[in-house]
Every structure is written in structure tokens, then in C-alpha cells.
Design a protein around this motif. Structure first.
Motif, PDB file in Angstrom:
ATOM      1  N   ALA A 149       0.800  -1.220   0.000  1.00 19.16           N
ATOM      2  CA  ALA A 149       0.000   0.000   0.000  1.00 19.16           C
ATOM      3  C   ALA A 149       0.831   1.268   0.000  1.00 19.16           C
ATOM      4  CB  ALA A 149      -0.937   0.001   1.216  1.00 19.16           C
ATOM      5  N   LEU A 193       0.874   2.198 -20.966  1.00 20.13           N
ATOM      6  CA  LEU A 193       1.352   1.501 -19.783  1.00 20.13           C
ATOM      7  C   LEU A 193       0.947   0.041 -19.805  1.00 20.13           C
ATOM      8  CD1 LEU A 193       0.796   3.973 -16.870  1.00 20.13           C
ATOM      9  CD2 LEU A 193       2.922   2.988 -17.647  1.00 20.13           C
ATOM     10  N   PRO A 205      -3.958  10.073 -24.044  1.00 24.36           N
ATOM     11  CA  PRO A 205      -3.266   9.812 -22.775  1.00 24.36           C
ATOM     12  C   PRO A 205      -3.040   8.340 -22.494  1.00 24.36           C
ATOM     13  CG  PRO A 205      -5.454  10.732 -22.400  1.00 24.36           C
ATOM     14  CD  PRO A 205      -5.233  10.772 -23.851  1.00 24.36           C
ATOM     15  N   GLY A 206      -3.818   7.480 -23.138  1.00 23.96           N
ATOM     16  CA  GLY A 206      -3.602   6.066 -22.880  1.00 23.96           C
ATOM     17  C   GLY A 206      -2.375   5.535 -23.601  1.00 23.96           C
ATOM     18  N   ARG A 245     -14.381  -2.336 -15.646  1.00 22.25           N
ATOM     19  CA  ARG A 245     -15.721  -1.962 -15.204  1.00 22.25           C
ATOM     20  C   ARG A 245     -15.724  -1.098 -13.958  1.00 22.25           C
ATOM     21  NH1 ARG A 245     -20.080  -6.531 -15.049  1.00 22.25           N
ATOM     22  NH2 ARG A 245     -21.314  -4.744 -14.473  1.00 22.25           N
ATOM     23  N   ASP A 246     -14.574  -0.693 -13.551  1.00 22.78           N
ATOM     24  CA  ASP A 246     -14.421   0.265 -12.417  1.00 22.78           C
ATOM     25  C   ASP A 246     -13.129  -0.049 -11.697  1.00 22.78           C
ATOM     26  OD1 ASP A 246     -14.455   1.980 -10.309  1.00 22.78           O
ATOM     27  OD2 ASP A 246     -16.238   1.176  -9.382  1.00 22.78           O
TER      28      ASP A 246
END
Lengths: 296, 250, 302
Positions: free
Chosen positions: A95, A240, A285-286, A295-296
Motif C-alpha cells: 500500500a 502503460l 493519454p492512454g 468496469r471500475d
């Protein structure tokens, strides 16, 4: 622009693309680590140069054939990669992305200093294969050493893709990158996969370091920072986590870099590379091969 | 209060939400049921504006909010909890509630700067009151990440209410709770209705849903397949089929 | 004595650099552009005092505003990228600024000499302090007044709702949006404030070193800028100050006697620190513990 200038510019473009395979390999390294661990390893380029140095230093007294030097560089790269993982990632809780970022910065500084220490800051010559070969194709010259670097790079990329998509290890790596907890529950050891990922990228990096040394003709610790920046730019432009993206972006950056240098000189060259990056960030940007939206 | 018209959301080829019409009346508690993957959480995300919708409209008190960014919708009176708790782990319990308070009505001060910097004594009193209500006052200076799971759930709920919303979206608030905690949850939801709030409840815990909701809507594969009172929905064969499969599987 | 005053000056300026990164890091954006804003502050302040004859305080203020405006401009596109991409984008921006100054020539002739930025040679003769009779001690004091003001402002912000909002955005943007926080406004504001602080730092830097050049504002400085708050811990401003004192004072100057090994130790120490204390020297736990010691109230229950 007259005909000769045109020929020269295409020549620089071609040379740049050939050299760009090294950027592509660096980009692959950054993107692979990011894909699997979702962390940045800022020390990667430095480690690659370090591996190339290591191969020189280990074979210092011996008159070794260049192929052996390259091989040793790759092997050292793998070893350094494993070390980087153990010291910079293994014991830091997941983390804390800032902590791993900083630890890799520390490693970058450490590796650079070790190089300066061992070589007393003096650049070292790096052996090249086929450096005296020059193929003429019409009005263009194809440098043998650059062609070799290109060929080696392509072979390396193909092997890597084979590894990732046709072997069980590759499958495990992709599983861990997508769902680490689930992968662990399926019996995949995350630590082992991580170590192996670092070793594999380390090998690729070591090879890249050797190739850079061969193409430029020598190694210097001053290389690590600009290579880190270029490598990261290639990773972002390529997208990325995307290896094909890193490959194409590497060739693109390599070629354009030489082209910019031809038209505007060395001092302004990098400015245009930055502008290229900004253009991508604004319009795409990708990156070239953006990862699919989930999906989130 | 809330109206969904023809709400549709596609993710690439997947139709997560497919042409859903739903109305939630002022002051009612509506349950949203459906098997996993039926689109319930996606609908909540769409209502809150966390991603753009493919087609359809979201209307709040008659106003079309489909194009508004999330924080504006919150300012208009919508609040939500998350299925997997999303607290601000490194902030204290007290701070978690404090940041969520930002509609000018209840900070008691219209001055933007003051609201950003201090909030009024009134606002701070509100936070303390909320902590009391949710039985978290004794943990006010604890980092949210250090709370027990049940306490975290309560904090998540408390944070949703901190902005004094008119409409509350609860995304599986009972997950992982024991019977006693569920009873408390039931009581708190009823108390919300008592204070004039409207509640949209997504839940798998059947007893809770049957007990506390006024009406239920059922989703399957992104589409609404049933709607009505708890009793009506329970008796509906389509609902049985969605959850249990067709008779031959027995 | 001058040596120690010089060291204190460096610590002061680097603290400002670190604090500018601190602001932005709170919102979860890792920005390697702070060195770029620092550079802008340095050149602008230098040009204003040297070429336009301005007094130091207005020059610093304008330099800070220009850097802040640049930061604001960077802040908006930065919203579109996250994580590694933001790191790369900000690094590239910082490099672009450096390269710009590498190629930047603007000189005025005065009394036979040429003053002003001169490309790769840099910007020499920023002699406002010596020309106006400031001693090293005066300069050090001036720098630290600025540092104390900025630290006080950030400390106060940390204790206010704005601080909690910034950190909430840094923790979880989705939850922050759903709690009614305008994440865009928060992130751009943080970036702008960071730019202003870096601008002040840069302006002060240019004047106490009297000679700046593009090399000083590269990736290494940018990395130091974020290293200070990360190593010091993001829970309060003193962490950053401590990290600067430790790194600049102890490691770079204090270990001079170790010669070449000093830099090795530096890198190694960073790696060790991140393994042992990933959240920095002063993390949230430590801050809370310190608060409890200072607060005389009894905590209720449990």
C-alpha cells in the motif's frame, strides 16, 4: 531542402530507428514491471547500464569475444534485477507506492555511485560486433553494428513475447498482474513470479545496456538519467503495460530523436521529444495501445 | 424524487445496464435486488455520476442531472455508501465526517473561504452529533484504517449522511454484519425515513430487504424484470427464476 | 562561520522546494515538476532585479506568481493522467523548462558588461544582495523568514478543513468525489500553491548563489524535491523540514569526511529508510502520538 539533405535526414531517421530498439527494450522493462506490480522501478535504466559495466569489469583482464560480453551483461542484468526486487520491493508493504518509488530512486543513486567508484568516472569502451561492416543500399549506408543491435533487439522481443504468451510462467505472470490475490489462491507464488519478472526484465535490460554501449561505442555513468527519462517517455507513449506499444514507441522515439537532432541540433532535440510526449498526453493519454477500460 | 429514464450503460460489448426505468418517490425506501452482475452497483454509480451514461437520463426532483459532475450532484442532495468500504484510511474518524460536510446549508456559513478553512462551530457540532448517533464518538481520533469492520461500515454510513442528503444510496450496507448489527442497521434506516430522507437500498440480505423496504425493483442482466411491494416481488416467478434458475435445475 | 550560514541558507531554500512538493503530494499527485517551477522562479526573480532594477521583495512576489501561473497551467492537463504517467509527464515538463533555459538568451548591456541569462552559460552576476550591503547573516535570516511564513501557513492549513480535504483527495478520489468534494479544483489548487512556493524558493536560490544555470534544475533536483516530503513523512510539515536538515546537513556536508563513500551511503540510506519506515520519518501514527502528548485532554472510553 535539396536532395542530399533529404538523403541525410532519412539516413538519420533510419539510424535512429535502429538505435531505437534499445529504447524499446528499456520501455519494455519499465512497462513489464508496471504491468505486473503496478509500481515504477526508476532504477531500471541505471541497472541496465550497470549490468553492461559489470560485464566489462568481470572480463577486465580477458580478451573476450564481444558475444560473451553481451551474454554476461544479460546475465548480470538478471542478477541485478533480482537484487533490486529484494532490496527495493520485497519488504515494503504494497500500500505504499511512494515508498517503492523512493527506494528505486535510492537504488538508482546507489548503482550510479558504484559505477563511478569502480571506474573512477572514466568512460569505458564497449565492444561492438560488426562495427566495421557497412552495407550500402542505394544512397544510404546501413551500419553493421546498428543492424546487429536492431537484430538482437528484435530477437529479444520475440523471445520475450514467446515467454509471456506461450509458457506457463508467462501465464502466471499475466495472472498475477490482473488479480494477485486470486492468483495466489490458485497456488501461484506471487513472490516467485515477482522475482522472475524482475530477473527477466533485468536480462532484457542488461542486453539493452550492452546494445547501447555497442552502438555508442562506450559507456558512461552519465547515461543513466537521460536513459531513464527516455525509457519512461517510451513507456508512456506506448501505453502503460503494453509491450507492443513499448516496442513501437521505442522505435518511434529513436527515429524522431535523430531526426530532430538533424534539423535542430543537439541542444533542442530533447525539447521536441518532450513536446511529442505532451502531444500524446493531451490527445491520447492512454498511449498507442491503451489498456482496456475495465468496469471500475 | 429520483427518476431514471431509459438508463443504459455499455462497457465495450457488455450491457451492464439496459434501458432501465425506475422511479423513487419522496420519502420511500426502495430496495434494489438482483443476482450478482445484474447491474445494481452500476446503476448507483450512474446516479452518482462516477461514469458517463451511454443513454438515458437521471432526474433529481425534476431536474436533469445526467451531465453534472459527482460533487455537484452531492451538493444537490445525493449521497452513497460503497460496497467495498472506501473510507479515508489515514484520516481520523472525525476528519472523515468533516470533509464530507460541505453543502452550505449545514455548515451554517455562506462564506466560501470560511467553509473551506474552518467550517463553523455549528458544523463541528454536527459532526459530533453524527458520531454519537452512530456510536463512534469514543473513536473520534482513531485513524479510520484502524477501526473494526463493523465500525468502518458505520462510519461509511455516517459519512454518507454527513452532507445531509435528501436521497441516500446504500450499496450492500449489511454485508458482513451479524444479526444484532443488522437490527441496528434496520432501525437506523427507518430513522432516516423518519427524518424525511429517501433511501435506495441495494442488498442481498433478504430478511432486511423484506422488512425495511416499501417497494422493491429486481434486476437481471441489466434489465428490470419486476417491481412492486415485497410480497408481490416474492411471489413473482420471474424473480424466482433469476435467483434460482428454472425448475429443471432442482 | 560563513560555511554554517551558507548551509543554513541551503537548508532553507531546499525546505521551500520540499514544501512545494509536499502540497502536491498530499493530493496523491507525484509531481517531478517542482524543480521546473523552482527554475522559473529563479530566472524571473533574477531578471527582475538585475535587468529591471526591481527591489527584492516585489521581484520574489512576481516570480512566485509567474511560477504559480505556470503550475496552474500544468495542473489541468495533469488531471487527465495518473500514477506513473503523471510522474513521467511532470518529469518531462521539468526537463522542458530546463531545456528552455538552456537555449534562452536575453542579455542587456550595461557599462561595458553584458547581464542576463545566456543559454548554456547560465545567468551570472545576480548580485542584488552584495550590491545592497546584505551580509550572509542577513540573507540567511531573510530566507528563513520566508520559510517560517510558508511553514506556518501550511501548518495552519493542515489543521483546517482544507488540509483534511486535500488528504481525502489523496487517499481516495472516488470516495472524495462521492462525498461532494470538487476533486479538480482541489488538485489544481494544490499544484498552483506548490508552484508559488517553489517560485519563492527559486527566487531566493538565484539571489544567494548569484549564478544559476540550467544544469542545476534537472531531474536530480526534481527528485530531491519529492524525496524530502516522502522521506520526512506526509503527515505534517516538520517531517519535510527534518528530512531536508538530515539530507543536506548531515549527509552532504557532515559526511564530507567520508569522501566518495558519502554518495553510496546516501543511496543506500534511502533504500533502507523506505524499507524500515515506508511512511516516512514522521508518519500519521507518530503525529497522533505526539498530539496526544501535547493535548492535556483525556480521551473518553476504551
Amino acid at each position: 531542402m535539396d536532395y542530399l539533405d533529404f538523403i541525410d535526414s532519412v539516413q538519420s531517421l533510419a539510424d535512429g530507428v535502429l538505435f531505437g530498439t534499445t529504447y524499446a527494450l528499456l520501455g519494455i522493462g519499465f512497462t513489464l514491471i508496471f504491468g505486473v506490480m503496478h509500481k515504477i522501478n526508476l532504477s531500471f535504466a541505471a541497472a541496465s547500464i550497470g549490468a553492461a559495466y559489470a560485464s566489462l569489469l568481470i572480463l577486465a583482464g580477458v580478451k573476450a569475444p564481444p558475444a560473451l560480453v553481451f551474454l554476461l551483461s544479460a546475465v548480470c542484468g538478471g542478477g541485478i534485477g533480482a537484487l533490486v526486487y529484494l532490496v527495493g520491493f520485497r519488504f515494503i508493504p504494497l500500500a505504499n507506492p511512494l515508498a517503492t518509488l523512493m527506494s528505486t530512486v535510492g537504488l538508482l543513486l546507489l548503482i550510479d555511485e558504484l559505477i563511478v567508484h569502480q571506474t573512477e568516472g572514466v568512460p569505458m569502451n564497449y565492444p561492438a560486433l560488426f562495427s566495421d561492416v557497412m552495407i550500402r543500399a542505394g544512397p544510404f549506408n546501413l551500419r553493421g553494428d546498428l543492424m546487429f543491435v536492431f537484430g538482437l533487439g528484435v530477437a529479444c522481443m520475440l523471445l520475450l513475447l514467446l515467454l509471456l504468451y506461450r509458457t506457463k510462467l508467462g501465464l502466471a505472470t499475466r495472472a498475477v498482474s490482473q488479480q494477485p490475490v486470486a492468483a495466489e489462491l490458485c497456488g501461484i507464488s506471487i513472490i516467485n513470479v515477482n522475482i522472475l519478472t524482475f530477473v527477466i526484465t533485468g536480462v532484457v535490460g542488461g542486453l539493452a545496456g550492452a546494445m547501447i554501449g555497442a552502438a555508442i561505442g562506450m559507456l558512461s555513468p552519465l547515461l543513466s538519467l537521460p536513459l531513464t527519462v527516455k525509457g519512461l517517455i517510451v513507456t508512456v507513449i506506448g501505453g502503460l503495460g503494453s509491450i507492443p506499444g513499448a516496442i513501437i514507441a521505442g522505435l518511434l522515439v529513436g527515429g524522431l530523436e535523430n531526426l530532430f537532432q538533424f534539423f535542430r541540433g543537439v541542444s533542442e532535440r530533447d525539447l521536441y521529444i518532450m513536446l511529442l510526449l505532451f502531444a500524446f498526453l493531451v490527445f491520447r493519454p492512454g498511449g498507442l495501445f491503451a489498456p482496456k477500460a475495465g468496469r471500475d | 424524487m429520483l427518476e431514471l429514464k431509459g438508463l443504459t450503460k455499455h462497457f465495450g460489448g457488455v450491457r451492464a445496464v439496459d434501458n432501465v426505468d425506475l422511479t423513487v418517490a419522496q420519502g420511500e425506501i426502495l430496495g434494489l435486488l438482483g443476482p450478482n452482475g445484474s447491474g445494481k452497483s452500476t446503476i448507483v454509480n450512474l446516479i452518482c455520476g462516477l461514469f458517463p451514461l451511454t443513454a438515458g437520463q437521471v432526474m433529481l426532483r425534476g431536474t436533469d442531472i445526467s451531465e453534472l459532475p459527482p460533487h455537484t450532484r452531492v451538493g444537490m442532495g445525493i449521497a452513497r455508501t460503497f460496497q467495498n468500504i472506501r473510507l479515508f484510511g489515514q484520516l481520523t474518524v472525525w476528519q472523515n465526517l468533516w470533509v464530507a460536510q460541505n453543502s452550505s446549508e449545514q455548515t451554517g456559513s455562506e462564506n466560501f473561504l470560511r467553509r473551506w478553512l474552518g467550517g463553523s462551530r455549528h458544523a463541528r457540532a454536527e459532526v459530533d452529533r453524527a458520531l454519537e448517533f452512530f456510536d463512534l464518538a469514543h473513536k473520534r481520533d482513531e485513524l479510520a484504517a484502524n477501526l473494526a469492520f463493523g465500525e468502518q461500515r458505520r462510519l461509511e454510513f455516517a459519512r454518507a449522511l454527513a452532507a445531509k442528503p435528501a436521497l441516500v444510496l446504500l450499496d450492500e450496507p449489511a454485508a458482513g454484519m451479524n444479526a444484532e448489527e443488522i437490527d441496528q442497521l434496520d432501525a437506523r434506516i427507518r430513522k432516516l425515513r423518519g427524518e424525511g430522507m429517501t433511501v435506495l437500498l441495494i442488498e442481498h440480505h433478504v430478511e432486511l430487504v423484506m422488512s425495511v423496504t416499501d417497494r422493491i425493483a429486481v434486476l437481471n442482466f441489466g434489465q428490470k424484470i419486476a417491481e412492486g411491494t415485497p410480497a408481490e416481488v416474492q411471489a413473482n416467478p420471474l424473480v424466482r427464476e433469476a435467483y434460482l434458475g428454472t425448475a429443471t435445475a432442482a | 562561520m560563513d560555511f554554517y550560514l551558507g548551509l543554513i541558507q541551503i537548508i532553507g531554500v531546499h525546505t521551500l522546494l520540499g514544501l512545494s512538493a509536499y502540497c502536491v503530494l498530499l493530493t496523491g499527485q507525484v509531481s517531478l515538476a517542482q524543480a521546473g517551477f523552482f527554475a522559473i522562479g529563479a530566472y524571473v526573480a533574477g531578471m527582475l532585479t538585475v535587468l529591471a532594477g526591481w527591489p527584492i521583495v516585489p521581484a520574489l512576489i512576481v516570480a512566485a506568481l509567474v511560477a504559480g501561473a505556470m503550475a496552474c497551467a500544468v495542473g489541468f492537463p495533469a488531471l487527465r493522467v495518473k500514477g506513473l504517467m503523471l510522474v513521467v509527464a511532470t518529469t518531462a515538463f521539468g526537463e522542458a523548462v530546463r531545456l528552455f533555459f538552456f537555449n534562452f538568451n536575453y542579455q542587456l548591456e550595461r557599462g561595458g558588461f553584458k547581464f542576463g541569462p545566456h543559454g548554456g552559460e547560465g545567468f551570472r552576476q545576480i548580485r542584488y544582495f552584495p550590491e545592497h550591503g546584505w551580509s550572509t547573516f542577513d540573507v540567511m535570516l531573510f530566507i528563513w523568514v520566508a520559510v517560517v511564513l510558508v511553514m506556518a501557513a501550511l501548518w495552519w492549513m493542515d489543521r483546517s478543513r482544507a488540509g483534511a480535504v486535500l488528504r481525502a483527495v489523496g487517499e481516495d478520489e472516488l470516495a472524495a468525489q462521492s462525498s461532494g468534494i470538487n476533486v479538480t479544483a482541489v488538485k489544481v489548487t494544490a499544484m498552483t500553491v506548490g508552484g508559488v512556493i517553489a517560485g519563492v524558493g527559486g527566487g531566493l536560490f538565484a539571489h544567494y548563489t548569484t549564478h544559476i544555470e540550467h544544469v542545476q534544475f534537472g531531474v536530480v533536483l526534481a527528485t530531491f524535491a519529492v524525496a524530502y516530503p516522502i522521506l520526512g513523512g506526509l503527515s505534517n510539515v516538520f517531517g519535510t523540514l527534518l528530512a531536508v536538515i538530515f539530507i543536506q546537513g548531515f549527509l552532504i556536508e557532515g559526511l564530507r569526511f567520508m569522501g566518495d563513500w558519502r554518495n553510496l551511503l546516501f543511496g543506500g540510506l534511502i533504500v533502507l529508510a523506505m524499507n524500515v519506515r515506508p511512511r516516512g520519518l514522521i508518519d500519521a501514527h507518530t503525529t497522533l502520538a505526539l498530539k496526544r502528548i501535547f493535548r492535556r485532554k483525556e480521551s473518553a472510553g476504551a
